[in-house]
Each structure stands twice: as C-alpha cells, then as structure tokens.
Design a protein around this motif. Structure first.
Motif, PDB file in Angstrom:
ATOM      1  N   LYS A  25       1.302 -13.625   0.893  1.00  0.00           N
ATOM      2  CA  LYS A  25       0.313 -13.171   1.868  1.00  0.00           C
ATOM      3  C   LYS A  25       0.050 -11.669   1.864  1.00  0.00           C
ATOM      4  O   LYS A  25      -0.930 -11.231   2.456  1.00  0.00           O
ATOM      5  CB  LYS A  25       0.773 -13.564   3.288  1.00  0.00           C
ATOM      6  CG  LYS A  25       0.979 -15.053   3.485  1.00  0.00           C
ATOM      7  CD  LYS A  25      -0.338 -15.776   3.617  1.00  0.00           C
ATOM      8  CE  LYS A  25      -0.115 -17.276   3.752  1.00  0.00           C
ATOM      9  NZ  LYS A  25      -1.328 -18.045   3.554  1.00  0.00           N
ATOM     10  N   MET A  75      -3.992 -15.610 -12.629  1.00  0.00           N
ATOM     11  CA  MET A  75      -4.205 -15.624 -11.186  1.00  0.00           C
ATOM     12  C   MET A  75      -5.478 -16.376 -10.804  1.00  0.00           C
ATOM     13  O   MET A  75      -6.335 -16.638 -11.627  1.00  0.00           O
ATOM     14  CB  MET A  75      -4.232 -14.190 -10.654  1.00  0.00           C
ATOM     15  CG  MET A  75      -2.881 -13.509 -10.852  1.00  0.00           C
ATOM     16  SD  MET A  75      -2.889 -11.774 -10.429  1.00  0.00           S
ATOM     17  CE  MET A  75      -2.907 -11.861  -8.649  1.00  0.00           C
ATOM     18  N   SER A  80       0.425  -9.814 -14.515  1.00  0.00           N
ATOM     19  CA  SER A  80      -0.546 -10.620 -15.250  1.00  0.00           C
ATOM     20  C   SER A  80      -1.314  -9.778 -16.264  1.00  0.00           C
ATOM     21  O   SER A  80      -1.540 -10.204 -17.396  1.00  0.00           O
ATOM     22  CB  SER A  80      -1.507 -11.257 -14.246  1.00  0.00           C
ATOM     23  OG  SER A  80      -2.474 -12.015 -14.897  1.00  0.00           O
ATOM     24  N   THR A 102      -8.612  -1.679 -11.937  1.00  0.00           N
ATOM     25  CA  THR A 102      -9.106  -2.209 -10.673  1.00  0.00           C
ATOM     26  C   THR A 102      -8.820  -1.240  -9.532  1.00  0.00           C
ATOM     27  O   THR A 102      -9.269  -1.433  -8.413  1.00  0.00           O
ATOM     28  CB  THR A 102      -8.421  -3.563 -10.408  1.00  0.00           C
ATOM     29  OG1 THR A 102      -8.686  -4.396 -11.512  1.00  0.00           O
ATOM     30  CG2 THR A 102      -8.935  -4.255  -9.173  1.00  0.00           C
ATOM     31  N   ALA A 140      -8.647  -8.260  -5.759  1.00  0.00           N
ATOM     32  CA  ALA A 140      -7.636  -7.294  -6.203  1.00  0.00           C
ATOM     33  C   ALA A 140      -8.057  -5.840  -5.996  1.00  0.00           C
ATOM     34  O   ALA A 140      -7.214  -4.975  -5.828  1.00  0.00           O
ATOM     35  CB  ALA A 140      -7.297  -7.537  -7.665  1.00  0.00           C
ATOM     36  N   SER A 141      -9.356  -5.571  -5.987  1.00  0.00           N
ATOM     37  CA  SER A 141      -9.797  -4.184  -5.890  1.00  0.00           C
ATOM     38  C   SER A 141      -9.819  -3.656  -4.457  1.00  0.00           C
ATOM     39  O   SER A 141      -9.859  -2.459  -4.245  1.00  0.00           O
ATOM     40  CB  SER A 141     -11.194  -4.042  -6.490  1.00  0.00           C
ATOM     41  OG  SER A 141     -12.103  -4.860  -5.796  1.00  0.00           O
ATOM     42  N   GLY A 154      -0.442  -4.348   5.599  1.00  0.00           N
ATOM     43  CA  GLY A 154      -0.020  -4.914   4.317  1.00  0.00           C
ATOM     44  C   GLY A 154      -0.180  -6.407   4.194  1.00  0.00           C
ATOM     45  O   GLY A 154       0.136  -6.985   3.164  1.00  0.00           O
ATOM     46  N   ILE A 155      -0.653  -7.048   5.266  1.00  0.00           N
ATOM     47  CA  ILE A 155      -0.799  -8.500   5.204  1.00  0.00           C
ATOM     48  C   ILE A 155      -2.268  -8.866   5.047  1.00  0.00           C
ATOM     49  O   ILE A 155      -3.123  -8.406   5.806  1.00  0.00           O
ATOM     50  CB  ILE A 155      -0.203  -9.167   6.456  1.00  0.00           C
ATOM     51  CG1 ILE A 155       1.302  -8.911   6.468  1.00  0.00           C
ATOM     52  CG2 ILE A 155      -0.491 -10.666   6.469  1.00  0.00           C
ATOM     53  CD1 ILE A 155       1.918  -8.983   7.814  1.00  0.00           C
ATOM     54  N   ILE A 156      -2.543  -9.670   4.029  1.00  0.00           N
ATOM     55  CA  ILE A 156      -3.933  -9.993   3.718  1.00  0.00           C
ATOM     56  C   ILE A 156      -4.478 -11.015   4.699  1.00  0.00           C
ATOM     57  O   ILE A 156      -3.835 -12.011   5.002  1.00  0.00           O
ATOM     58  CB  ILE A 156      -4.037 -10.554   2.292  1.00  0.00           C
ATOM     59  CG1 ILE A 156      -3.516  -9.521   1.299  1.00  0.00           C
ATOM     60  CG2 ILE A 156      -5.465 -10.932   1.960  1.00  0.00           C
ATOM     61  CD1 ILE A 156      -3.296 -10.062  -0.075  1.00  0.00           C
ATOM     62  N   GLU A 178      -8.037 -14.322  -6.051  1.00  0.00           N
ATOM     63  CA  GLU A 178      -7.277 -13.082  -6.206  1.00  0.00           C
ATOM     64  C   GLU A 178      -7.933 -12.155  -7.226  1.00  0.00           C
ATOM     65  O   GLU A 178      -7.826 -10.937  -7.130  1.00  0.00           O
ATOM     66  CB  GLU A 178      -5.838 -13.402  -6.613  1.00  0.00           C
ATOM     67  CG  GLU A 178      -5.055 -13.990  -5.461  1.00  0.00           C
ATOM     68  CD  GLU A 178      -3.782 -14.689  -5.903  1.00  0.00           C
ATOM     69  OE1 GLU A 178      -2.884 -14.803  -5.074  1.00  0.00           O
ATOM     70  OE2 GLU A 178      -3.684 -15.134  -7.057  1.00  0.00           O
ATOM     71  N   SER A 186      -6.516  -6.161   4.267  1.00  0.00           N
ATOM     72  CA  SER A 186      -5.248  -6.421   4.921  1.00  0.00           C
ATOM     73  C   SER A 186      -4.993  -5.414   6.032  1.00  0.00           C
ATOM     74  O   SER A 186      -5.497  -4.295   6.010  1.00  0.00           O
ATOM     75  CB  SER A 186      -4.118  -6.388   3.897  1.00  0.00           C
ATOM     76  OG  SER A 186      -4.196  -5.228   3.111  1.00  0.00           O
ATOM     77  N   PHE A 193      -7.282 -11.149 -14.545  1.00  0.00           N
ATOM     78  CA  PHE A 193      -5.868 -11.487 -14.423  1.00  0.00           C
ATOM     79  C   PHE A 193      -5.786 -12.984 -14.732  1.00  0.00           C
ATOM     80  O   PHE A 193      -5.971 -13.819 -13.847  1.00  0.00           O
ATOM     81  CB  PHE A 193      -5.359 -11.186 -13.018  1.00  0.00           C
ATOM     82  CG  PHE A 193      -5.575  -9.760 -12.604  1.00  0.00           C
ATOM     83  CD1 PHE A 193      -4.834  -8.735 -13.186  1.00  0.00           C
ATOM     84  CD2 PHE A 193      -6.531  -9.435 -11.666  1.00  0.00           C
ATOM     85  CE1 PHE A 193      -5.039  -7.421 -12.820  1.00  0.00           C
ATOM     86  CE2 PHE A 193      -6.737  -8.116 -11.294  1.00  0.00           C
ATOM     87  CZ  PHE A 193      -5.990  -7.106 -11.874  1.00  0.00           C
ATOM     88  N   ARG A 219     -15.879  -7.880  -8.283  1.00  0.00           N
ATOM     89  CA  ARG A 219     -14.700  -7.120  -7.895  1.00  0.00           C
ATOM     90  C   ARG A 219     -15.048  -5.630  -7.791  1.00  0.00           C
ATOM     91  O   ARG A 219     -14.612  -4.941  -6.882  1.00  0.00           O
ATOM     92  CB  ARG A 219     -13.606  -7.331  -8.933  1.00  0.00           C
ATOM     93  CG  ARG A 219     -12.298  -6.679  -8.571  1.00  0.00           C
ATOM     94  CD  ARG A 219     -11.455  -6.469  -9.803  1.00  0.00           C
ATOM     95  NE  ARG A 219     -10.962  -7.717 -10.345  1.00  0.00           N
ATOM     96  CZ  ARG A 219     -10.556  -7.857 -11.603  1.00  0.00           C
ATOM     97  NH1 ARG A 219     -10.596  -6.834 -12.437  1.00  0.00           N
ATOM     98  NH2 ARG A 219     -10.122  -9.011 -12.041  1.00  0.00           N
ATOM     99  N   LEU A 239      -7.659  -4.788  -1.742  1.00  0.00           N
ATOM    100  CA  LEU A 239      -6.582  -5.383  -0.951  1.00  0.00           C
ATOM    101  C   LEU A 239      -6.364  -4.610   0.345  1.00  0.00           C
ATOM    102  O   LEU A 239      -6.083  -5.188   1.380  1.00  0.00           O
ATOM    103  CB  LEU A 239      -5.301  -5.405  -1.785  1.00  0.00           C
ATOM    104  CG  LEU A 239      -5.350  -6.378  -2.957  1.00  0.00           C
ATOM    105  CD1 LEU A 239      -4.184  -6.156  -3.904  1.00  0.00           C
ATOM    106  CD2 LEU A 239      -5.334  -7.813  -2.446  1.00  0.00           C
ATOM    107  N   LYS A 240      -6.526  -3.300   0.272  1.00  0.00           N
ATOM    108  CA  LYS A 240      -6.285  -2.471   1.455  1.00  0.00           C
ATOM    109  C   LYS A 240      -7.270  -2.825   2.572  1.00  0.00           C
ATOM    110  O   LYS A 240      -6.884  -2.990   3.722  1.00  0.00           O
ATOM    111  CB  LYS A 240      -6.439  -1.004   1.069  1.00  0.00           C
ATOM    112  CG  LYS A 240      -5.569  -0.079   1.886  1.00  0.00           C
ATOM    113  CD  LYS A 240      -5.723   1.349   1.410  1.00  0.00           C
ATOM    114  CE  LYS A 240      -4.424   2.108   1.529  1.00  0.00           C
ATOM    115  NZ  LYS A 240      -4.483   3.378   0.796  1.00  0.00           N
TER     116      LYS A 240
END
Lengths: 511, 325
Positions: B187, A352, B199, B207, A360-361, A370-372, A356, A367, A349, A414, A363-364
């Motif tokens: 966040k 970015m 992007s 990904t 990106a792979s 939903g908040i990282i 990040e 977080s 990306f 990643r 995120l779940k």
C-alpha cells in the motif's frame, strides 16, 4: 525451397484469443509482407512458426508435409529462421561469435577462431555492411547490431527468413542495404516473410501482402494490385489521413529557451526555443546526437556547457554552476515530462501491474503519509484509460502482456500525470501500429492546443512533417537546420541531416 | 495449452512453498512421528522468530534486486551492544534498544551509501561491511559474551519467554512486523518504489523516483530488522554472544527464496518468506532432533534450497511457455 502453409491456426493466451482460424501460405522466391495493427497477431504467428509457442489448434505444412514445430530447434531444422524485433546480442562476445553462436566451427569443443572470423567476415561483406567480425558487439551501434542479427539468421542458411520490423533501428542508407539483402535472398529462391509498420518499405519490397486484424486473417493481396490507402483501410477497417499538417494557431510565448548547450563528444552549441502550444521536432540520422540533446534537458545527461531558461527562470547555466534539472526528479519538479525511446529497457516495469506502471511517477501526490490512496490511484487510471483509449484486462494485469501501442500509452500517461507543461518525446511511435500511431498524433495535437510545449525527437520524417510546427535538424552533434512549417520538405531535411546543407540558421529563431 | 492448465502452474507457483512444507513434514513424520508432534511444531514457531523478522527485511532488499549479506554482522553487533549497554553502561533496556537501533540504522546507511553512491554491487558491499561489523563486535566485546543479570533481564524476559492470552509474546512481534511490512509492501509509495527499482532501475530513475534515497532506506530497513532479530535473540537467551549472527544471512536468504521472491528483483512475497522461515527452522530442528552431524545438516539444507529453486523455476517456465505473449 520451402512452401509453407498454415491452416486454421488458433492461439489463446489466458482466455484472450490472439489468433483465430488464421490461414496463410508462403511460396519460395517471394517477399511476403505480413501487416496489421499491434495486437493483430503478426508476431504471434511468427513465433508459432519459429517454434516459440505451440499453436492450440490448426496445422502447419512445409512442402506438403504436415509438421509439428515445438521448439526453435524444430523450426531451424525446417529451415525457418527469424530475426526478432528485439536485439539480443551478447555484448561481451565478438560479432563473429554472436553470428555463429548456434554452431561454433571447430573440433573437440575447441573453437576454430580463424575459420569463424573468416566466415563471419565473408557473410558481412556479402551483405555490404562495414562491420569487422572481430569487433565486440558492445561497440556496435544499434543499426549495426540489427545487421549482425540478420547475419546470424543468414548464417543458418535456411530456406525461410522471417524479418520482424527489421528497419526500426536503421537509417536511410542502411534501409537501402537491407533492401539489397532481402532482394538477394529472393533471387536465391528463398522465402522472405517481412513484417513492418512502414508501408513504404512494404510497397518497395514485397510481392504479396497478407493482412491480419484482431487475430483474424483478412486477405492476401498482390502488392501491385493495391494502393497504400487501400492497404491501410484493410488493416484498420477505416481510413487515416496521411497528408495533414499541424495547426499553428495554438503556438504562443516561449517556454523553454536553450542556448549553446554542449556535451563534449555528443553535441555542440545547440540553441533553440520552444513555445507554449508548439510541437518542435528534432530530426537527424541515427547517432547524430538528437536524443542526447533531449536527455540533457531531463537530467539524464549532464551537459558541459550551455544555458536554459524555463518560464523565464534560469534552470541551467553551467558557467555559473547552475543545473536545476540535473536529475529526472528535478526536471519533473520544473514541469518537464519525458518519454523514452527504449520502452522495453527504460520505460516499462515489466513485472508490475498496468496500474503501478501509470502511477509510479506521482506516488507522492497519490499518497498521504506514504500510504497510497487506492481511490486516487483508480481515479487516475480511469482518467487515462478513457482519454488514451487504453486496452487491458484488469488494473492488476502485468504490463508486459499488453501490445506495444498500449504500453506506449501507459508510458506517455505516466509522464502526463506529473502535470508537466514541457513534454519531451523520444520516438513516440516506435514499434507501434498505424492505429495507435494515429491516436497518439491526435493526442499530441490536443495537448499542444491546450498549451503543452512539446519537443519531439523522431527518426520518422513523415511523422515530424505531419505533426510539428517547426523542425530542427541535427548533423553530427551540430544543428544544421531549423525549418518553419512552410519549408517542410523531406528532401530538404535529408540534405541538412546528411550535412550537405544548412537552412534557416540565421538566428531568426530567437525573437 | 488451455486456461485450466495455466492456472495449475500459477497455483503451484503461488503455493509451492506450502507444498514443499507438507512434503518435508510427511518425510520427517515417516522417519519419526515425534518430529511433527504439536509441541515440536510449537517450538519451531518460537525459534523461528528472529529468522522470520530478519527474512522480512531481506525480502525488501531482494525485491530491490539487491541483497544484504551484512545482517549477521549487524545482528552480532546489536546483540553485544544491547547486553553490554545494559550491563556495563547501566542503561535502561529501553535506552539501550534506542542506542542500538540508531547504530544499526547507521550500519544500514553505510551499506546504502556505498551501494548507491560508489556503485559497488550490493553483494560485494555487504559482504565486506559484514566483515567490518564482525570485527568491530570482536574488538568491542573482546570476543566474550555478556550474560544479563536477573534484575536487568526481567524486562527482556517478558518478551523472550512471556505469554499474553496464552500466546508467546515473540509471536506477536513477528505478526506485527509482517502486518506492518505487508502493508508497506502493498500500500505504500515506498513499497511501489522498491518494486519499480527491482523491476527496472533505469525506468525508475527516468520516472523521477529517487532511486538512491529509496535504496538507502531499504538497507536501513534490513539493518533494523536485524537489530530487532538481535533483541529477540537476547530476550530469548538472556545473554549475548559475539557469534549470535552466524548463518543468519543464509537462513534469511533461504527463507526469502523458498518463499518465492525472485532473486532478480521486482517480485517479493512476504507471506511466502514467513512460511519459508518456518520451513528453514523446521528442517534444522528435525535434523538436530535426529542428532545427525552438522555436515549432514548442511547438505540437507542445501538440498531443500535446490529443490525449492527448481520448483520455482519449473513453474515460472511452464507459465511463461503457456501464458506469455
């Protein structure tokens, strides 16, 4: 004829010195290789010469006259033309239009198509490449696109041609064609500056070699006076063992078992098994379908037929309508990781941050609601920065500013971050330097020893031979070879890859 | 060439919108100082509320490399729904807002599904659905506005004209929306996914990011911010008009672009959007203060947009030339 001298060239990007006091000279009628690890500054030197960046300091003289090169047009006026590593053709224009875009033949703003097509065809024929000038660029294969890029540079008829990694996308026959083109340019008294990571090409072609390391000029040597090992030592300041083979002690039970995988028009009846702790290579010429086979196991291509079991569980059985790995996210859910062959367009990306790009792979996982979690994110980055030896200024730095090798480490991290136990790698070391390559090989070895099952698709035979436990060979969408480590031989693989032979296909693969 | 000049361009890019705002303020002040009188500026703050809210959602759509042109249709539909549900169907204000929000979300899901499943470009999809939403609004209202009776308006009036601690309630709404969305943008996993898709969509898919699902959520979000803009509109006006959303899409997009987000996706700038929304409303208000004709107003708005775009492309060009590798 052009004698080009660069003296004391310095270039800084945002506080980082990309080049420091680099002096190089190029003579007419020579093929001059410029070599160095990624980040050594070769591309930067060429971009300064080509007018893309101004130098901060230092001077350039052409035939003894000091010159300011502030734009691509300035460079072209001095007869300097560059073929960049990235392919930049306009897909909707024809080959001829792409070649002559810089100066379309014709009068009063009208293009003389007949002349243009004839001139383009003449140029292509002279290069001995079988491409029709009237073909739309979108219909070309990657290697044909590369040839058209070269034709474009030749059409400007400058005295100096710079080739930046010209063979990255070419197969063996095409590399030979390129050799002829380059030698022909030399015989016309032109200066050819040749940038490549492939040592063999450099020794085959070049008269002199200039080595850069960490933005510094190290040495210019006559090619006949140096050995491969000596050159590698100059580049990295240490020696790398190029003749090793993978240790088979880690290979255990079958993890992924694929049978009769078919995608009409791309590949047919592909069957193989991949074991825990094994690195299985896929070899074949450009366009043989080896990448597509890998993509079908990651949900990027939907196969028309075939079965696959993963850890004994059926994940793909097209006849019974089962495809549990129909999308990348589903494949990741089954523990399959994937690294693309097209880092720029399908990997990073660009806008970015490095952080990040890593996270990106998963995120779940990082977080809750939903908040990282910033801490978890940083911990992950720290972990891979260390284990991968990644180099960057700050976690918020855009990834586009990193060298190819470092970008590749991020893309690989990643995939690993998803906790996969099957890893699919396409061209894992494409466009990265010797040092980073060797680091990635070490890493793959370590991963295999820790039980990772790795499927590695590569166009570099040497890389497959040095790292794999077995190699499958694909020719025109069909499997023509399966070699055990004791049978590894460049010649044999090429025989299978060109359809002259089949080897090891007696079903011994399926115990 | 050196570090400091690179920084000047980076600063110029980052704060360009403020510079443009100040230039605009000085120009208008020279024409007539009354236009920058605190009362006038305060009224800009108030009238900007729904553009600010709508533009906040639009920032996410643009950041995902998309666009939502259907917000005027959704806003018109929501204004009419809100007023008619309260007046004609006798729903309480709260119930009417919930029903309206659900319908708005459905509009967003429709946009998102068309864009992701049928693969129609967002620009075309939302242009088409906007027409449908407008048409539905006209059928539903018979092309008539609805005025809220004093009793039924009481609740919304507190929002539209009430103050808390001396600050208009509408301002709190805008601040709250931006605070939440800034948090989401920086966040949350959702924020990162949107930027990743904007992007490089191919890479995002590879990904393992569920691209379709994320994009549908983006269009639900723009629809919901349009619905919130509709609430603020009705709360301010005390009535609904089927023409409520006219020009809303352009105002929102202008605000986002002025604020420095990239139309190519991947880079959104929410705080910039907020200032951009204020600038759009400020320029509009100054021009109506000068009672110039509608034609002149449109020309000036266009010029401001061109100026802002030239500025942003100039700064990013300068940075690329000196900074990139």
């Amino acid at each position: 004829m052009a004698d080009i001298t660069l003296q004391h060239i310095t270039k800084t990007f945002g506080g980082v010195k990309a080049l420091e006091d680099v002096s190089l000279s190029f003579s007419p009628g020579e093929i001059h290789a410029v070599i160095g690890e990624n980040g050594a500054g070769k591309s930067t030197v060429m971009k300064i010469l080509g007018g893309l960046y101004p130098a901060d300091d230092g001077e350039i003289t052409v035939n003894g006259v000091k010159q300011e090169i502030n734009s691509v047009a300035d460079a072209q006026k001095l007869g300097i033309n560059i073929v960049y590593q990235e392919l930049n053709l306009m897909p909707d224009l024809t080959v001829a239009e792409n070649i002559f875009l810089h100066q379309l033949p014709g009068k009063c703003g009208l293009v003389d198509k007949a002349t243009m097509n004839a001139k383009a065809q003449e140029l292509l024929d002279k290069m001995h490449v079988a491409i029709q000038a009237t073909t739309p660029a979108s219909e070309l294969t990657v290697s044909q696109q590369q040839m058209v890029e070269i034709a474009n540079a030749l059409s400007m008829d400058g005295d100096t041609i710079i080739l930046d990694e010209p063979t990255a996308a070419l197969n063996i026959q095409e590399v030979d064609t390129l050799y002829d083109i380059v030698r022909n340019l030399k015989s016309q008294g032109k200066t050819v500056i040749y940038i490549s990571h492939r040592l063999k090409e450099i020794f085959d072609l070049s008269d002199r070699i200039s080595v850069l390391r960490d933005g510094h000029f190290i040495q210019t040597v006559a090619t006949k006076d140096i050995t491969q090992d000596g050159l590698v030592a100059l580049m990295v300041g240490r020696t790398i063992d190029q003749s090793r083979k993978a240790d088979t002690s880690s290979v255990k039970d079958i993890v992924l078992d694929v049978s009769n995988l078919t995608k009409n028009g791309l590949f047919q009846d592909i069957s193989f098994s991949l074991k825990k702790g094994e690195i299985l290579g896929f070899a074949g010429l450009m366009g043989c379908g080896k990448e597509e086979i890998a993509k079908a196991l990651y949900g990027l291509i939907q196969p028309d037929a075939g079965k696959a079991t993963l850890d004994g569980e059926t994940v793909l059985d097209i006849a019974n309508g089962v495809n549990d790995i129909a999308s990348p996210s589903a494949a990741i859910g089954h523990g399959i990781g994937y690294v693309t062959e097209d880092r720029k367009n399908a990997g990073i990306f660009a806008s970015m941050s490095v952080r990040e790009n890593l996270t990106a792979s998963i995120l779940k996982t990082l977080s809750s609601l939903g908040i990282i979690s910033a801490e978890k994110e940083q911990a992950l980055l720290d972990k891979y920065t260390k284990s991968m030896n990644m180099k960057y200024a700050t976690p918020a730095q855009p990834i586009s500013g990193l060298s190819g090798g470092n970008q590749q480490k991020f893309v690989l991290s990643r995939a690993l971050a998803t906790d996969c136990h099957v890893l699919i790698l396409l061209e894992p070391t494409r466009g990265i330097d010797v040092g980073a390559k060797s680091e990635i090989y070490d890493l793959l070895k370590e991963l295999a020893q820790n039980g990772m099952a790795i499927l590695m698709v590569s166009s570099e035979l040497a890389e497959l031979i040095a790292n794999c436990h077995r190699i499958a060979v694909i020719f025109q969408g069909r499997q023509t070879g399966l070699l055990q480590q004791k049978d590894f031989d460049q010649e044999l693989i090429m025989q299978c890859a060109t359809g002259n032979k089949t080897f090891g296909m007696g079903g011994s693969d399926h115990e | 060439m050196n570090k400091s000049s690179t920084n000047i361009w980076a600063v110029a890019e980052k704060y360009g919108i403020f510079i443009i705002f100040i230039i605009a303020a000085i120009v208008f002040a020279c024409i007539n100082p009354k236009m920058v009188h605190p009362d006038q500026l305060f009224s800009v703050l108030l009238s900007a509320s729904w553009v600010a809210v709508g533009a906040a959602g639009m920032t996410f759509a643009i950041c995902s490399a998309g666009m939502d042109l259907s917000v005027p249709g959704i806003m018109a539909l929501c204004c009419s729904l809100l007023a008619k549900l309260i007046m004609d169907n006798g729903l309480s204000t709260g119930a009417a807002i919930i029903v309206m929000a659900i319908i708005a979300a459905c509009c967003g899901i429709l946009n998102g599904v068309l864009i992701t499943k049928l693969k129609i470009p967002p620009f075309i999809t939302t242009l088409a659905t906007c027409l449908c939403f407008h048409g539905i609004t006209q059928v539903y209202t018979g092309n008539n506005g609805t005025t809220l009776a004093a009793e039924q308006y009481a609740c919304l009036k507190v929002l539209g004209h009430g103050f808390t601690l001396g600050v208009p309630n509408k301002i709190y709404v805008v601040i709250l929306v931006y605070a939440i969305l800034l948090f989401v943008y920086h966040k949350s996993a959702f924020g990162v996914k949107i930027r990743a898709i904007g992007s490089n969509e191919t890479a995002a898919r590879a990904t393992g990011i569920k691209v379709d699902r994320t994009l549908i959520a983006v269009y639900v979000m723009t629809a919901l911010t349009a619905a919130l803009a509709a609430i603020l509109n009705v709360a301010t006006m005390g009535s609904s008009s089927p023409k409520a959303g006219n020009g809303f899409d352009l105002d929102c997009i202008t605000a986002v672009v002025l604020g420095g987000s990239a139309l190519s996706g991947g880079k959104g700038r929410l705080t910039g959007t907020l200032v951009g929304a204020l600038l759009v409303v400020f320029v509009n208000q100054c021009l109506s203060f000068l009672s110039v004709s509608e034609a002149v107003r449109v020309i000036v708005t266009g010029l401001v947009l061109v100026l802002a775009l030239s500025f942003s492309s100039l700064t990013s060009y300068a940075q690329r030339k000196e900074g990139g590798k």
